[in-house]
Scaffold this motif. Structure first.
Motif, PDB file in Angstrom:
ATOM      1  N   ASP A   1      -6.375   4.026  -0.045  1.00 57.87           N
ATOM      2  CA  ASP A   1      -5.783   5.273  -0.517  1.00 57.87           C
ATOM      3  C   ASP A   1      -4.497   5.045  -1.314  1.00 57.87           C
ATOM      4  O   ASP A   1      -3.790   5.970  -1.631  1.00 57.87           O
ATOM      5  N   HIS A   2      -4.214   3.750  -1.620  1.00 55.85           N
ATOM      6  CA  HIS A   2      -3.043   3.491  -2.450  1.00 55.85           C
ATOM      7  C   HIS A   2      -3.498   3.172  -3.876  1.00 55.85           C
ATOM      8  O   HIS A   2      -4.688   3.057  -4.143  1.00 55.85           O
TER       9      HIS A   2
ATOM     10  N   GLN B   1     -11.215   5.032  -5.139  1.00 54.34           N
ATOM     11  CA  GLN B   1     -10.516   4.738  -3.881  1.00 54.34           C
ATOM     12  C   GLN B   1     -11.420   4.970  -2.689  1.00 54.34           C
ATOM     13  O   GLN B   1     -11.529   4.120  -1.799  1.00 54.34           O
TER      14      GLN B   1
ATOM     15  N   LYS C   1       1.094   5.875  -3.621  1.00 50.97           N
ATOM     16  CA  LYS C   1      -0.119   6.708  -3.601  1.00 50.97           C
ATOM     17  C   LYS C   1      -0.252   7.462  -4.910  1.00 50.97           C
ATOM     18  O   LYS C   1       0.759   7.752  -5.575  1.00 50.97           O
TER      19      LYS C   1
ATOM     20  N   THR D   1       0.814  -1.221   0.000  1.00 53.10           N
ATOM     21  CA  THR D   1       0.000   0.000   0.000  1.00 53.10           C
ATOM     22  C   THR D   1       0.845   1.267   0.000  1.00 53.10           C
ATOM     23  O   THR D   1       0.354   2.342   0.285  1.00 53.10           O
TER      24      THR D   1
END
Lengths: 420, 240
Positions: free
Chosen positions: A230-231, A223, A94, A91
């Protein structure tokens, strides 16, 4: 008459009598041949489909363009696949990272998009279809070198504001809306309503997936509203031309290290690859797969050969009297060896021919199916694969026929003649 | 003229640690053109003797000279060559290939000498005609009577123009009429100059030959010249 000519008369006689023996007991011959046939079939398929897959990879390079750079989360070996390929979720990458790279205004980077993916049933009224939704950036048509057929793609602002808008792949549009105009309609993905603002141009299969069977939504919307993450799964950058790919990759690495506070390249928590490198990884994987399949085919051939050896040993036992008689009538050991070797090699050769035919047929069917699914698949049945199939099968006959043949030749004629 | 000469010939069969002596030292000679019977009860060693004379086996000791050549110590392949070129066999149980035609059976030994396929077929056909089976060329052994089978076997024994014909109980599996036919052919062949060596346990069959070598317990018991031999042509009447 020359000796070699006379010798060939003998061989032709041996071939004739071997043929008689093989055709006499068709069921047994068929079962004897089965293992070799399957092995050779496998060899032909592996060689042909392997070549087809490789041609597909090459075709993919040209269709996707070689001036794409992909960034995957997690570190990888120089040529090995990154961890994310094996389903490990990392993760650390971003969407902001990619945007910051672009914000530096490096001249050769012309477009960027992050990607997140999910699969869900999309509904419009009563109509449903299972498809993949892809959260991407506004520059996606530029990155992937495609266009919107009708309507428009979403903007950067819509992405930032979590707009619930969707652009459909042409196949999804056909399935959900049939002949109606999808623009302005509201489709439901994971209980969230999205307004259709565009339909993509038909693209066929590229990058090993059907590009028409997916829905694009803004990445931030995907997302936050659909996936709750959030990745990003990966990101792609488009470079202005092929010769700037290497410099651009280095630039991306530097910026990403800066973002992630990484001082040494060995600590990288991401992998930057050009399209060409990605394909190299793919061909490493397909090659490994080919070697594995060839090994399986080889095992099948060895098992088939052992089966034939077994049958021939039984045949020697069964024909002990005949062997004794032939020796009494003047056959030398080499004549008996020849007789049984010719027989074994004939069986494996016929089995090999069947294998070549069946293997080619299957390769042909696979190629047709692949083409009907939109893949750019070349049917490759090379003369060398056919020759290899035949040579290998005859070689197996020689290898596994020698033991029974020698056993036959060593029989004592008197004992053999007495054998009941 | 001495053709076959056997001196102090012995044969001992060895299995693991048991030794079974079969021939205890035989001495005899056979001239070209003879018709000789090797006669003896079962277990006397007559078959073993025939196998050695016919190059199917080698003696344990002693000397076997064939056409002035010492053949006691020949290799497997050399023995095969001798079988192929010098001798023809007629067996009690015919030993024909069951799925091959009469013609193919007769031509079989020619496969192991240098001979073209047309020549093979022609020669086999001639021989089958000479034993009265010109009308049975394409018959398989299953379609032939016992006497016909043995005549095919005789034709096969002759196909390589051998110096010696070995007949191992050739009438053993035949009725008396077929037996007479076979003996008649053997006598005719001898009359034409072939050396014939007949192995039998029957006195009557043995007496078709000109000489009888009587074997018992691995030794020559008697070596008899047959003055009044049976003539198969006259239905087994004594020949004057």
């Amino acid at each position: 008459m020359g000796a070699s000519f006379e010798n060939s008369m003998q061989i032709s006689e041996e071939i004739r009598s071997a043929w008689q023996i093989i055709t006499r007991n068709k069921v047994r011959s068929f079962l004897t041949m089965l293992g070799i046939t399957i092995g050779v079939t496998a060899v032909i398929i592996v060689m042909s489909v392997g070549a087809g897959a490789q041609s597909l990879i090459l075709n993919q390079v040209t269709s996707m363009g070689s001036n794409l750079i992909g960034v995957l989360p997690g570190q990888s070996e120089e040529k090995g696949p990154p961890a994310s390929v094996f389903g490990i979720v990392i993760t650390t990458l971003k969407n902001e990272d990619g945007k910051k790279v672009m914000a530096r205004g490096y001249e050769h980077l012309v477009a960027y998009s992050g990607y997140v993916r999910g699969v869900d049933t999309v509904t419009w009224g009563e109509n449903k279809t299972d498809t993949q939704f892809v959260g991407v950036g506004a520059e996606l048509p530029d990155v992937e070198d495609t266009k919107v057929e009708s309507g428009r793609f979403f903007s950067d602002d819509e992405d930032r504001s979590l707009a619930r808008v969707a652009v459909l792949g042409s196949e999804v549009a056909d399935e959900l809306f049939e002949d109606q105009n999808p623009l302005g309609k509201r489709v439901k993905i994971k209980k969230t309503n999205f307004t259709v603002i565009g339909v993509m141009r038909k693209r066929g299969v590229s990058g090993f997936q059907n590009q028409d069977n997916q829905i694009f939504v803004p990445i931030t919307t995907a997302q936050k509203l659909l996936l709750g993450i959030d990745h990003v799964n990966f990101m792609r950058f488009k470079v202005d031309s092929g010769e700037n790919v290497d410099d651009s990759m280095e630039f991306i690495r530097e910026i990403l290290r800066e973002q992630h506070d990484i001082s040494k390249p060995v600590d990288d928590d991401f992998t930057v690859q050009s399209m060409a490198q990605g394909l190299e990884v793919l061909s490493t994987i397909t090659n490994a797969l080919r070697i594995f399949l060839v090994a399986v085919a080889g095992i099948s051939l060895a098992v088939g050969g052992i089966g034939i050896m077994n049958i021939m040993l039984a045949a020697v036992q069964e024909r002990t009297r005949e062997i004794g008689l032939r020796k009494a009538l003047g056959a030398k050991n080499k004549h008996i060896v020849e007789q049984f070797l010719v027989e074994t090699m004939m069986i494996t050769f016929i089995a090999g021919i069947f294998g070549v035919i069946i293997g080619s047929l299957i390769a042909y069917i696979v190629a047709n199916i692949a083409r009907s699914m939109g893949y750019d698949w070349d049917l490759v049945i090379t003369a060398s694969s056919i020759i290899i199939g035949c040579v290998v099968s005859v070689g197996i006959g020689l290898l596994f026929g020698i033991i029974p043949a020698r056993r036959a030749s060593r029989l004592d004629p008197i004992e053999a003649l007495r054998y009941e | 003229m001495t053709f076959i000469s056997v001196k102090k010939l012995t044969k001992v069969y060895k299995t693991e640690d048991v030794e079974t002596p079969v021939l205890h030292g035989l001495d005899f000679e056979i001239k070209k053109g003879e018709f000789i019977s090797i006669m003896g009860p079962s277990g006397s060693g007559k078959s073993t003797l025939m196998h050695i004379l016919g190059f199917l086996d080698t003696p344990t000791s002693g000397k076997y000279t064939f056409e002035k050549k010492d053949v006691s110590k020949l290799s497997d392949d050399e023995l095969a060559e001798m079988r192929s070129l010098k001798v023809g066999f007629v067996f009690q149980s015919f030993n024909l290939l069951p799925r091959a035609t009469a013609l193919e059976n007769v031509a079989l030994p020619l496969l192991y000498v240098r001979s073209g396929s047309n020549k093979r077929t022609l020669r086999a056909k001639q021989l089958l005609e000479s034993v009265g089976l010109g009308h049975r060329l394409d018959f398989t052994p299953g379609q032939l009577s016992g006497g016909e089978k043995q005549r095919v076997a005789i034709a096969r024994a002759l196909v390589n123009e051998p110096d010696v014909i070995f007949a191992d109980e050739p009438t053993g599996n035949l009725d008396s009429k077929s037996g007479h036919q076979v003996m008649e052919i053997l006598q005719d062949l001898n009359d034409e100059g072939h050396t014939v060596i007949l192995v039998t346990h029957e006195k009557y069959t043995a007496e078709h030959a000109k000489r009888i070598l009587q074997i018992k317990d691995g030794l020559i018991e008697k070596d008899i010249v047959v003055n009044n031999r049976h003539n198969a042509k006259n239905g087994g009447e004594l020949r004057k």
